[in-house]
Design an enzyme around this catalytic site. Structure first.
Site, PDB file in Angstrom:
ATOM      1  CB  CYS A  77      48.285   8.770   8.434  1.00 50.99           C
ATOM      2  SG  CYS A  77      49.049   9.195   6.859  1.00 50.99           S
ATOM      3  CB  CYS A  78      45.931   4.065   6.827  1.00 48.38           C
ATOM      4  SG  CYS A  78      44.758   3.854   8.183  1.00 48.38           S
ATOM      5  CE  LYS A  79      39.431   7.326   2.064  1.00 51.32           C
ATOM      6  NZ  LYS A  79      39.589   8.366   1.069  1.00 51.32           N
ATOM      7  N   GLY A  81      42.536   4.995   9.836  1.00 49.72           N
ATOM      8  CA  GLY A  81      43.205   4.716  11.101  1.00 49.72           C
ATOM      9  C   GLY A  81      43.385   3.255  11.451  1.00 49.72           C
ATOM     10  CG  PHE A 106      44.225  11.062   3.075  1.00 48.85           C
ATOM     11  CD1 PHE A 106      45.207  12.032   2.903  1.00 48.85           C
ATOM     12  CD2 PHE A 106      43.247  10.935   2.111  1.00 48.85           C
ATOM     13  CE1 PHE A 106      45.214  12.850   1.782  1.00 48.85           C
ATOM     14  CE2 PHE A 106      43.242  11.750   0.991  1.00 48.85           C
ATOM     15  CZ  PHE A 106      44.229  12.702   0.820  1.00 48.85           C
TER      16      PHE A 106
END
Length: 153
Positions: A77-79, A81, A106
């Site tokens: 995951c990241c902020k 995608g 996230f």
């Protein structure tokens, strides 16, 4: 944006959080400022290739958890995608087979009321000068030199 990687939804991840290793590929400062999914581990996307090349002891010292094997269940995951897809591409190129992308990442986790750790707590690392130079040489799109050999990222 088309993505060849298997995806995981918020509902699936929230109900199986203890069964997977969550890799958050945002940078450490961003993770610390915005928070993180509980139990997730920070490996910035710019360090994925470098991390995959580390031995188990060095990996654990640098990232604070056991190095996952290519057959372990990973969720990336990241902020929002975007970086997750890049990280999944890199993991796949390194032989990982059971990684899934959390496209909502996230931002969606927070919107849907998932528990968060705030401030985020990325594993603190200290670089020696030679380690930092090697890591920078192994970033996405750059040459990677290890043990006297050179590889193109």
């Amino acid at each position: 944006m088309e993505c060849p990687h298997k995806e995981i939804t918020y509902d699936e991840l929230s109900s199986h959080l203890d069964d997977v290793t969550v890799i958050d590929v945002r940078n450490r400062n961003e993770l610390q400022a915005d928070g993180q999914i509980p139990g997730s581990h920070c490996i910035p996307v710019t360090e994925i290739k470098y991390a995959c090349g580390l031995d188990e002891t060095t990996f654990k010292a640098r990232y604070g958890f056991d190095k996952p094997g290519p057959d372990e269940s990973l969720v990336v995951c990241c902020k929002t995608g975007v970086r997750s897809k890049t990280a999944c591409d890199l993991l796949q190129a390194k032989g990982f087979k059971r990684h899934r992308i959390y496209r909502g990442s996230f931002s969606e986790w927070e919107e849907k009321g998932g528990d968060t750790v705030k401030p985020g707590q990325p594993h603190e690392i200290e670089f020696s000068d030679s380690e930092e130079e090697e890591q920078q040489s192994c970033r996405v799109g750059s040459s990677c030199t290890r043990n006297g050999s050179s590889k193109r990222s």
